[in-house]
Structures are given as C-alpha cells and as structure tokens.
Design an enzyme around this catalytic site. Structure first.
Site, PDB file in Angstrom:
ATOM      1  N   ASP A 144      -2.203   9.230   5.043  1.00 38.40           N
ATOM      2  CA  ASP A 144      -2.486   7.815   5.289  1.00 38.40           C
ATOM      3  C   ASP A 144      -3.932   7.759   5.728  1.00 38.40           C
ATOM      4  OD1 ASP A 144      -1.380   5.103   5.237  1.00 38.40           O
ATOM      5  OD2 ASP A 144      -2.080   5.070   7.301  1.00 38.40           O
ATOM      6  N   SER A 145      -4.672   6.890   5.090  1.00 41.25           N
ATOM      7  CA  SER A 145      -6.102   6.899   5.344  1.00 41.25           C
ATOM      8  C   SER A 145      -6.655   5.496   5.342  1.00 41.25           C
ATOM      9  CB  SER A 145      -6.798   7.749   4.280  1.00 41.25           C
ATOM     10  OG  SER A 145      -6.363   7.359   2.993  1.00 41.25           O
ATOM     11  N   PHE A 165     -13.226   6.111  -5.380  1.00 42.68           N
ATOM     12  CA  PHE A 165     -12.326   4.962  -5.447  1.00 42.68           C
ATOM     13  C   PHE A 165     -12.474   4.153  -4.163  1.00 42.68           C
ATOM     14  CE2 PHE A 165      -8.942   6.171  -2.424  1.00 42.68           C
ATOM     15  CZ  PHE A 165      -9.215   7.515  -2.247  1.00 42.68           C
ATOM     16  N   ASP A 186     -15.548   3.643  -1.546  1.00 42.79           N
ATOM     17  CA  ASP A 186     -16.594   4.660  -1.744  1.00 42.79           C
ATOM     18  C   ASP A 186     -17.984   4.077  -2.044  1.00 42.79           C
ATOM     19  OD1 ASP A 186     -14.970   6.759  -1.152  1.00 42.79           O
ATOM     20  OD2 ASP A 186     -14.689   7.460  -3.198  1.00 42.79           O
ATOM     21  N   ASN A 239      -1.227   6.748  -5.578  1.00 45.03           N
ATOM     22  CA  ASN A 239      -2.640   6.516  -5.839  1.00 45.03           C
ATOM     23  C   ASN A 239      -3.184   7.726  -6.609  1.00 45.03           C
ATOM     24  OD1 ASN A 239      -5.477   6.641  -5.588  1.00 45.03           O
ATOM     25  ND2 ASN A 239      -5.445   5.369  -3.754  1.00 45.03           N
TER      26      ASN A 239
HETATM   27  P1  IMP Z   1      -3.163   4.265   1.953  1.00 41.07           P
HETATM   28  O1  IMP Z   1      -2.729   4.625   0.577  1.00 41.07           O
HETATM   29  O2  IMP Z   1      -2.279   3.322   2.667  1.00 41.07           O
HETATM   30  O3  IMP Z   1      -3.478   5.486   2.774  1.00 41.07           O
HETATM   31  O4  IMP Z   1      -4.488   3.439   1.737  1.00 41.07           O
HETATM   32  C1  IMP Z   1      -5.712   3.925   2.020  1.00 41.07           C
HETATM   33  C2  IMP Z   1      -6.764   2.933   1.572  1.00 41.07           C
HETATM   34  O5  IMP Z   1      -7.948   3.237   2.309  1.00 41.07           O
HETATM   35  C3  IMP Z   1      -7.122   3.089   0.099  1.00 41.07           C
HETATM   36  O6  IMP Z   1      -6.451   2.191  -0.713  1.00 41.07           O
HETATM   37  C4  IMP Z   1      -8.617   2.817   0.105  1.00 41.07           C
HETATM   38  O7  IMP Z   1      -8.836   1.448   0.053  1.00 41.07           O
HETATM   39  C5  IMP Z   1      -9.050   3.324   1.478  1.00 41.07           C
HETATM   40  N1  IMP Z   1      -9.486   4.732   1.379  1.00 41.07           N
HETATM   41  C6  IMP Z   1      -8.853   5.825   1.881  1.00 41.07           C
HETATM   42  N2  IMP Z   1      -9.531   6.940   1.579  1.00 41.07           N
HETATM   43  C7  IMP Z   1     -10.595   6.553   0.868  1.00 41.07           C
HETATM   44  C8  IMP Z   1     -11.661   7.273   0.258  1.00 41.07           C
HETATM   45  O8  IMP Z   1     -11.761   8.500   0.258  1.00 41.07           O
HETATM   46  N3  IMP Z   1     -12.569   6.508  -0.377  1.00 41.07           N
HETATM   47  C9  IMP Z   1     -12.510   5.152  -0.443  1.00 41.07           C
HETATM   48  N4  IMP Z   1     -11.533   4.440   0.076  1.00 41.07           N
HETATM   49  C10 IMP Z   1     -10.572   5.135   0.738  1.00 41.07           C
END
Ligand code: IMP
Length: 198
Positions: free
Chosen positions: A69-70, A150, A153, A9
C-alpha cells in the site's frame, strides 16, 4: 516458495515482480493463483491497508500473499493525498487528472516537500505476518516532466538527481524509491523468517 502479488495495478506489479524475483522468490499474480479479490481499503494508515489486501488474497488463495500500500504525502497539504492517493479527486480522474489536481492544489503553497511511502506486507496461511516500510523524500514539481513510471511520477521531483520519477529508468527508480526501500527491508525480514522455519 511461491508468493501471490495482491495487486491489480500492472505497473506496480512489474516493479514488485522485478525486485522480488531478484530475491529468488517465485511470484505469481492473483489471476495465476485463480483468485480475483476486491478489497475495500478502509484503513487510515498504509500499514492497515497493506495488511487488509495481503490477508484477503492469502485467505482466498491459500498461499502466502504480498501487498503494497503506497501513496504520496505532501507536507503543505497536511500529508494528503496519503492513503487516498489512488482516489484523490474522486472516481472520475485518471493518473493525469490526479496529478493535475495536485499541482492545482499546490499553487502558491510552500514548502513543496513531500514523500512517497510504501508498506509491503506478507500474510502467511499459518497467521504469520511480515511487514516493512520504505520512504522516498522529494518535492512537488511546478509542472509535469517525463514519460516513464505511473501515478504521480511526473510531478515527483528528486532534488539529488534533478529529475522527476518519470524521468528515471526503472532501475534508477527502483534503486531509490519508497517501494525499492520497503522491498529491501522486506527481503531482510523474509530471509530471517525463512531461516527460522528451517
Ligand atoms: P494503492 O494501490 O492503494 O497502494 O495506491 C497507491 C497510489 O499511490 C497509486 O495509485 C499512485 O497514485 C500512488 N503511487 C504509489 N506509488 C507510486 C509511485 O511509485 N509512483 C507514482 N505514484 C505512486
């Protein structure tokens, strides 16, 4: 020390890179490290998925690897989309489609409280693991606002600033965001770890 950032990402990479570079750590992308790892995020917690990603990239590159992971956890939706934030609504949706679906699912729902969560994990080739979690509370806006950032947000509203994440500058977001806080905690643990190696 060189760390590989285990993420594809681009916007997340920029956020991680900006903050980690300030710690004096040299960071590189998977591509720079000559690896391209597809990790199935089969975990049910941010901790599990973050570890899965970091471990896979560390094993492929032979270098310490850092993964985030978020996701967004919404109280009225019992914590959804949570670890499924990137896949909310299925494969066919983009970021805009996902936050529109969220707004749709939040219609008439109370409360509108939510939090962003980030878990940063670093796996070292010797088997050591460092992990840190950060959270940022907020609410789900009634309509998207702002052009920056992104993911979700534009619909994540920070009451104390009266703005969504997408209306903040990168610096303002990093100062309060889940990822900024996780990296702050991660920095402390990494420095402790590196000092113990000496
Ligand atoms: P990951 O790559 O599996 O950790 O997916 C995290 C998903 O959570 C991202 O694709 C976003 O949709 C959302 N996400 C995580 N952090 C943020 C942020 O800082 N702003 C907006 N969306 C976020």
């Amino acid at each position: 020390m060189k760390l590989v950032l285990a993420s594809k990402n681009k916007k997340k990479l920029v956020e991680l890179d900006t903050i980690l570079s300030q710690l004096g750590v040299e960071v590189c992308s998977e591509a720079d490290a000559g690896v391209d790892v597809e990790v199935e995020e089969t975990g049910t917690t941010f901790e599990e998925n973050s570890l899965l990603k970091a471990k896979a990239v560390m094993e492929a590159s032979g270098l310490p690897a850092v993964a985030d992971d978020s996701g967004l956890c919404v109280d009225a939706l019992n914590g959804a989309p949570g670890v499924y934030s990137a896949r909310y609504g299925g494969e066919g949706l983009d970021d805009t489609g996902r936050y529109r679906l969220l707004l749709e699912n939040m219609r008439g729902q109370m409360p509108r409280t939510a939090k962003f969560v980030s878990v940063i994990t670093c796996c070292f080739p010797n088997g050591d693991v460092i992990s840190a979690r950060g959270e940022c509370p907020g609410t789900i806006a009634f309509a998207p606002m702002g052009e920056g950032g992104f993911g979700y947000d534009p619909v994540f509203f920070v009451p104390s600033l009266k703005k969504t994440f997408a209306q903040l500058t990168a610096e303002e977001k990093n100062a309060i965001s889940h990822r900024g806080k996780a990296l702050e905690a991660f920095q402390v643990k990494l420095e402790e770890y590196l000092n113990n190696q000496k």
